[in-house]
Motif scaffolding. Sequence first.
Motif, PDB file in Angstrom:
ATOM      1  N   ALA A 300       0.835  -1.205   0.000  1.00 18.51           N
ATOM      2  CA  ALA A 300       0.000   0.000   0.000  1.00 18.51           C
ATOM      3  C   ALA A 300       0.865   1.249   0.000  1.00 18.51           C
ATOM      4  CB  ALA A 300      -0.926  -0.010   1.211  1.00 18.51           C
ATOM      5  N   GLY A 301       1.951   1.195   0.751  1.00 15.47           N
ATOM      6  CA  GLY A 301       2.859   2.337   0.757  1.00 15.47           C
ATOM      7  C   GLY A 301       3.527   2.556  -0.585  1.00 15.47           C
ATOM      8  N   GLU A 302       3.929   1.476  -1.224  1.00 22.48           N
ATOM      9  CA  GLU A 302       4.577   1.577  -2.533  1.00 22.48           C
ATOM     10  C   GLU A 302       3.620   2.087  -3.601  1.00 22.48           C
ATOM     11  OE1 GLU A 302       7.871   0.769  -3.462  1.00 22.48           O
ATOM     12  OE2 GLU A 302       8.198   0.835  -1.297  1.00 22.48           O
ATOM     13  N   LEU A 303       2.317   1.821  -3.405  1.00 22.26           N
ATOM     14  CA  LEU A 303       1.312   2.156  -4.427  1.00 22.26           C
ATOM     15  C   LEU A 303       0.443   3.342  -4.015  1.00 22.26           C
ATOM     16  CD1 LEU A 303       0.188  -1.526  -5.099  1.00 22.26           C
ATOM     17  CD2 LEU A 303       1.562  -0.118  -6.649  1.00 22.26           C
ATOM     18  N   ALA A 345      -5.942  -3.149  -8.459  1.00 27.17           N
ATOM     19  CA  ALA A 345      -7.046  -2.412  -7.838  1.00 27.17           C
ATOM     20  C   ALA A 345      -6.806  -0.907  -7.854  1.00 27.17           C
ATOM     21  CB  ALA A 345      -7.236  -2.889  -6.407  1.00 27.17           C
ATOM     22  N   ARG A 346      -5.548  -0.484  -7.916  1.00 28.11           N
ATOM     23  CA  ARG A 346      -5.231   0.933  -7.787  1.00 28.11           C
ATOM     24  C   ARG A 346      -4.888   1.613  -9.109  1.00 28.11           C
ATOM     25  NH1 ARG A 346      -3.317   2.489  -2.435  1.00 28.11           N
ATOM     26  NH2 ARG A 346      -3.768   0.821  -0.953  1.00 28.11           N
ATOM     27  N   GLY A 389     -12.905 -13.805 -17.359  1.00 31.13           N
ATOM     28  CA  GLY A 389     -13.486 -13.892 -16.030  1.00 31.13           C
ATOM     29  C   GLY A 389     -12.602 -13.275 -14.963  1.00 31.13           C
ATOM     30  N   GLY A 390     -13.218 -12.894 -13.846  1.00 33.40           N
ATOM     31  CA  GLY A 390     -12.470 -12.368 -12.720  1.00 33.40           C
ATOM     32  C   GLY A 390     -12.104 -10.900 -12.854  1.00 33.40           C
ATOM     33  N   THR A 391     -11.285 -10.434 -11.922  1.00 29.23           N
ATOM     34  CA  THR A 391     -10.937  -9.014 -11.861  1.00 29.23           C
ATOM     35  C   THR A 391      -9.939  -8.586 -12.921  1.00 29.23           C
ATOM     36  OG1 THR A 391      -9.228  -9.505 -10.221  1.00 29.23           O
ATOM     37  CG2 THR A 391     -11.406  -8.896  -9.387  1.00 29.23           C
ATOM     38  N   ALA A 392      -9.292  -9.539 -13.606  1.00 25.93           N
ATOM     39  CA  ALA A 392      -8.363  -9.206 -14.687  1.00 25.93           C
ATOM     40  C   ALA A 392      -8.963  -9.505 -16.058  1.00 25.93           C
ATOM     41  CB  ALA A 392      -7.050  -9.965 -14.519  1.00 25.93           C
TER      42      ALA A 392
END
Length: 433
Positions: A300-303, A345-346, A389-392
């Motif tokens: 999270a810090g890196e992104l 996600a980001r 299918g899926g998030t990708a």
Amino acid sequence: MTPPAPIVGIAADDVTGATDSVVQFSRSGWASRLLLGNLLPRSVDPGSALALNSDARAMDAATARTATAGAVADLLTAGANRLYLKIDSTMRGSVPAQVAGALDAWRERHPGCFAVVCPAYPAMGRTVEDGLLRVHGGPVEDSPAGRDPVTPVPTSEFSLLLPGTTTISLTGSPEQDAQALREAAGSGGVVVVNAASDSDLRTLAAALVAAGPTAIPAGSAGLAAAMAAAWAGAGTALIPPEPAPTAQGQRIVVVVSSLHDVARTQTHHLRAHLDASDLRILQPEDSLLDLPNGLARWAAGELQSPESLPRVVVILSPEAVGGSVTFSGTAIARSLASVVQQTLARAPVGALVLVGGDGARAVLEATRAQALRITGAIQEGIPVGVVEGGTAAGKIAATKAGGFGPVSALLDTVTELTHTLTTTLTQSTEASS
């Protein structure tokens, strides 16, 4: 009348091996997919090639046999009437157990079946000569496969790699060669075949077609290419190709989970030749791999400023792995996959490059992908497709085994994908204007 093209099931020992093989069928006009998740297709057309990953390479013998048998049983349920067993081209891992598992499941539908083992892949320097497995002319144990940190290969002799088997050469007469294969397989049901060239593999493929569905080819992507052409030639015309994907952005995420020397060298080459402004390396400390919450906070810090991420993001396993701290390939892959999830996600991502079978499986599993539709190959050993299918879903995905390819393979892949994404986005913009 010409019979319909078969439905080919491919049982592979890892994800990159599955894509390496099924892409050979795509090149010959087959509708080709790597099946993921828990759903099998309800109906499959003749002229389809379906690959399933058993994850058997690093398993113990009993588990690998069961896992391979399960993959083959699922392929039979999906409608497969021909079987291809994808094994490692350098015989890494639980190959004897994989062969046994495939025979266990296939003989339920095809009594009297036998396996024909030939991992030769001449385009990648792998050959079988006089019963010896060679890599670029030398014994396999002297190659990087002999030093593999997970599944090292200690010998090049098939009499030791597959105890109890006979190695034969073929004559070029399909019917006679088919009979020779049956006889050499004997009561053990396994025979090894010499092959040092693509011509040798085509000769073997012709014999396997003549032998019919009771013969199970067991090999690498080299034999898969020959089988794809031979089985296509024995059936009716294949279905038209499916449309190319629409790019979802220009960013490329490269995930290097493999600990192989070749993969490391290719990664260093990529880092050395990309402009620093185009590249970001996300490499967690080895201590974070055992701390999921800590790893998530680090990522999270890196992104935290996703808009500042450059066009190429490399997610890399720690340098210290294999040194003072030891983790399994699966554990490393799952940790990196969690970083990939946060990245997707980001920030918008157009393509994924997955280096290493464990990592490829972990990323596709983490994104809940149902299938990878194979559309072609960037170069030998680097198939490319579209996630279904899926998030990708809809993203382009290229896979590469850690031990394959020249030093420039990763750089070449990123360059090719950059061109593809740029071209696709330009065409989409022009079409909508």
